[in-house]
Design an enzyme around this catalytic site. Structure first.
Site, mmCIF file in Angstrom:
data_model
loop_
_atom_site.group_PDB
_atom_site.id
_atom_site.type_symbol
_atom_site.label_atom_id
_atom_site.label_comp_id
_atom_site.label_asym_id
_atom_site.label_seq_id
_atom_site.Cartn_x
_atom_site.Cartn_y
_atom_site.Cartn_z
ATOM 1 N N ASP A 113 0.739 -0.959 -0.093
ATOM 2 C CA ASP A 113 -0.395 0.282 -0.122
ATOM 3 C C ASP A 113 1.097 1.118 0.295
ATOM 4 O O ASP A 113 1.441 1.781 1.223
ATOM 5 C CB ASP A 113 -0.647 0.065 0.809
ATOM 6 C CG ASP A 113 -1.755 1.307 1.509
ATOM 7 O OD1 ASP A 113 -1.112 2.603 0.966
ATOM 8 O OD2 ASP A 113 -2.695 1.035 1.508
ATOM 9 N N HIS A 114 0.823 1.721 -1.178
ATOM 10 C CA HIS A 114 2.276 2.675 -1.337
ATOM 11 C C HIS A 114 2.108 4.164 -0.091
ATOM 12 O O HIS A 114 3.398 4.802 0.027
ATOM 13 C CB HIS A 114 2.246 3.427 -2.889
ATOM 14 C CG HIS A 114 1.104 4.144 -2.545
ATOM 15 N ND1 HIS A 114 0.612 4.063 -3.276
ATOM 16 C CD2 HIS A 114 1.674 5.679 -3.177
ATOM 17 C CE1 HIS A 114 -0.601 5.105 -3.696
ATOM 18 N NE2 HIS A 114 0.568 5.995 -3.666
ATOM 19 N N HIS A 136 -5.951 2.977 1.101
ATOM 20 C CA HIS A 136 -4.738 4.035 1.694
ATOM 21 C C HIS A 136 -5.651 4.613 2.968
ATOM 22 O O HIS A 136 -5.212 4.880 3.676
ATOM 23 C CB HIS A 136 -4.365 4.596 0.335
ATOM 24 C CG HIS A 136 -4.259 4.203 -0.535
ATOM 25 N ND1 HIS A 136 -3.311 3.460 -0.802
ATOM 26 C CD2 HIS A 136 -4.150 5.115 -2.253
ATOM 27 C CE1 HIS A 136 -2.806 3.186 -1.923
ATOM 28 N NE2 HIS A 136 -3.527 4.027 -2.914
#
Ligand code: BG6
Length: 498
Positions: A187-188, A250
Site C-alpha cells: 500500500d504505497h 489508503h
C-alpha cells in the site's frame, strides 16, 4: 526497519511486468535513488520479465530514460544512471505459459554466481491481478520458492481482490506457494514519509498523546483529494471506483494509524496487531446506515487549474452511462473506549478542488465560561497533519490580538518539512523496496488487515448495488457533491478545506 545508511541484503529483484508503467515510473527511479543515496546493496541485479521483444541494451536504455524522467531528484551523475542500469537485465517470456520458467530459473542462477546474491530473490508482481495465479504457480512449480538457498519474497500491488471473496481466493493462491512472512502487499501510502510520522507525532509527544481520545477530541477528518481525473487508467478504474481504489486501502490505513492504540513495541507484529484492532472496532454499516452515513459522487465536466475538463463519463475507456463513483465521503465510528462518541469523517475523490492528503484533529470546546461565554464562536483548536503535497503539522489555537483589550484571534503554529528548496522526501517506493530487501514487512499490509477492510467495504458496495445513483453529481474542480457537506453539516460541523 532499516537504519539510514545500513547495508541492505544482497538480492536479485525479479519484476514481472518489467516493461509496464509502474516499473518505469516508480520502481526503476526508486532503485536509482537508493543507489545514489548509498542504500542499494552492491550485490544487486534486477531482471525485468516481460512479453515484449527487448534485449538487455534496449531495455537498459528505456530504463535510463525513465530514471531521467521520473526520478524525484537527480543528485547523481549520468554515469550513475549508466552504472545502475548496467545491472538490469531483460528476460523475455510469455509468463502466462509454463515453458520459460525453467530457463528463468537457470538465468537467475547464472546471475547469482555473477553477483554473489546467495540465492536471495524478490519476485515483484507488477502485473494485472489476473496473472498472479499463473505466475505464482509456475514460480513454485519450478522450485523458485525454496528458502533453503536464500530468502524468497513476493511483492504484490493492489488491487488485492475486488471484494472479500476474490481477495480470499487470491490469498489462497499466494499462500499455496509462500508463507505470510514472505508476502509483501504494497500500500504505497505506508511508504510516505508523513504516514510514518503519524505514529511518531502521537507516541513521541507528551503534548499530543494524553489528549488523543474522546475526552478532548470532538471529531477527526481524513481527506485525500486529487485534482487529476482517471488519466489513462479508465479500464481499471471504471471497475473499481473510489471505494475500492482509495478507501479500502489508503484511507483505512490513514484511519488505522490515527486511531490505533500504542503498540507494546515497534516490532512488525505489535504494530500490525494494533492497527487491525481498529478495523475490528469499526461500527459495521448496514443498508440503512450506508444511506445516511455514506455519500458517493461522480464528477461532471468542470474547471481545474483554469482549464475546462470533461466529465467522468466522457473520459477514455469509461462507459458513457457508468455509475462508478469517483468520490466517497463517510462518517465512521470506532466502538472502543478511546473513541466512543468521536466521529471520523473520511473523504476522497478525483477531480476535486485541490490535491492534498491531510488529517484534521478538532478538539472539544472549553466550558462556556470566561472567553467561551463572551466569544461563543471562538475557533476550535485544531491539529492538522499534512501528508502531501505539503508535509507538515499545523496547530491552530486562539490568542489575544496584539494591541487590543481582549480581542481574540485564531493563530497558527506551522511546521513544514518539505517547504525549503531542495527538501524532497524520498518516494514511497524507495522506502518500501528497501524494506523488502531488508525483510521488514511493517509497512506492508497483513492478510487480516485486508480481510477486515474488505468486510467493511463490502457492506457499502452491497448497499449501493441496490440503488442507482443520480450521477454526475459534482462539477470537476469542486469539493464533491453537496451531500458531502450535508453529511458533516448535519452534525454541526464542516469540512476543513484549507
Ligand atoms: C493509487 C490509486 O493507489 O493511488 C490512484 O489507484 C490514485 O487512483 C493514487 O490516484 C493516489 O496516490 P498519491 O500518492 O498520488 O496520493
Amino acid at each position: 526497519m532499516p537504519e539510514e545508511g545500513e547495508i541492505t541484503i544482497r538480492c536479485i529483484l525479479v519484476i514481472f511486468g518489467g516493461t509496464g508503467d509502474l516499473a518505469h515510473r516508480k520502481i526503476y527511479p526508486a532503485i536509482y535513488n537508493l543507489y545514489v543515496s548509498g542504500k542499494l546493496p552492491e550485490n544487486f541485479a534486477l531482471v525485468a520479465v516481460g512479453r515484449r521483444d527487448f534485449n538487455n541494451e534496449g531495455f537498459r536504455e528505456a530504463a535510463a530514460e525513465s530514471i531521467k524522467h521520473y526520478s524525484r531528484e537527480n543528485k547523481g551523475t549520468p554515469d550513475d544512471i549508466v552504472h545502475v542500469v548496467s545491472s538490469f537485465y531483460y528476460f523475455q517470456i510469455d509468463f502466462t505459459k509454463g515453458e520459460g520458467y525453467g530457463q528463468l530459473k537457470e538465468f537467475l542462477e547464472t546471475l547469482d554466481s555473477r553477483y554473489q546474491t546467495m540465492g536471495n530473490r524478490i519476485f515483484y508482481l507488477a502485473v494485472a491481478p489476473e496473472f498472479f495465479e499463473t505466475i505464482v504457480t509456475h514460480i513454485a512449480a519450478n522450485g523458485m520458492t525454496d528458502q533453503a538457498t536464500g530468502f524468497k519474497r513476493v511483492v504484490i500491488e493492489k488491487p488485492f481482490g475486488r471484494d472479500l471473496v476474490t481477495a480470499r481466493k487470491l490469498n489462497d493462491v499466494l499462500m499455496s506457494a509462500f508463507s505470510e512472512d514472505q508476502i509483501y502487499r504494497i500500500d504505497h501510502y505506508l511508504g510516505k514519509e508523513m504516514l510514518q510520522n503519524i505514529m511518531v507525532i502521537r507516541f513521541a509527544n507528551t503534548m499530543f498523546e494524553p489528549l488523543w481520545n474522546n475526552k478532548y477530541i470532538d471529531h477527526i477528518q481524513i481527506t485525500s483529494s486529487e485534482t487529476a481525473g482517471v488519466e489513462n487508467r479508465g479500464g481499471y478504474y471504471d471497475n473499481a471506483g473510489a471505494l475500492r481504489d482509495m478507501l479500502q486501502n489508503h484511507m483505512l490505513q490513514l484511519l488505522m494509524l490515527t486511531a490505533m492504540e500504542p503498540p507494546v513495541s515497534l516490532n512488525t507484529h505489535s504494530i500490525r496487531d494494533e492497527k487491525v484492532k481498529v478495523l475490528k472496532a469499526l461500527s459495521p454499516l448496514d443498508k440503512e446506515s450506508v444511506s445516511t452515513n455514506v455519500v458517493r459522487g461522480q464528477y461532471g465536466e468542470g474547471i481545474i487549474n483554469n482549464r475546462k475538463v470533461p466529465g467522468y463519463r466522457s473520459e477514455n475507456r469509461i462507459q458513457p452511462d457508468s455509475d462508478t463513483e469517483t468520490f466517497i465521503a463517510l462518517k465512521v465510528n470506532i466502538d472502543n473506549f478511546r473513541w466512543a462518541g468521536v466521529p471520523f469523517y473520511l473523504r476522497t475523490g478525483k477531480r476535486l478542488a485541490e490535491k492534498c492528503t491531510k488529517i484534521v484533529v478538532q478538539f472539544l470546546r472549553l466550558p462556556a465560561i470566561l472567553y467561551y461565554k463572551d466569544y461563543g464562536n471562538l475557533d476550535p483548536n485544531r491539529l492538522i497533519i499534512e501528508i502531501q503535497p505539503r508535509e507538515g503539522v499545523k496547530i491552530k489555537f486562539n490568542g489575544k490580538k496584539p494591541g487590543s483589550k481582549d480581542e481574540i484571534i485564531p493563530v497558527e503554529m506551522d511546521f513544514c518539512q518539505n517547504c525549503e528548496i531542495g527538501a524532497v522526501s524520498p518516494d514511497a517506493y524507495e522506502r518500501l523496496l528497501l524494506d523488502v530487501m531488508c525483510g521488514d514487512s511493517t509497512l506492508f499490509t497483513r492478510w487480516d488487515e485486508v480481510e477486515y477492510a474488505w468486510q467493511f467495504v463490502d457492506n457499502i458496495s452491497e448497499a449501493w448495488s441496490a440503488q442507482k445513483p443520480a450521477f454526475p453529481n459534482y462539477a470537476a474542480g469542486t469539493w464533491g457533491p453537496p451531500e458531502s457537506d450535508e453529511l458533516i453539516g448535519r452534525d454541526g460541523r464542516n469540512w476543513v478545506n484549507y
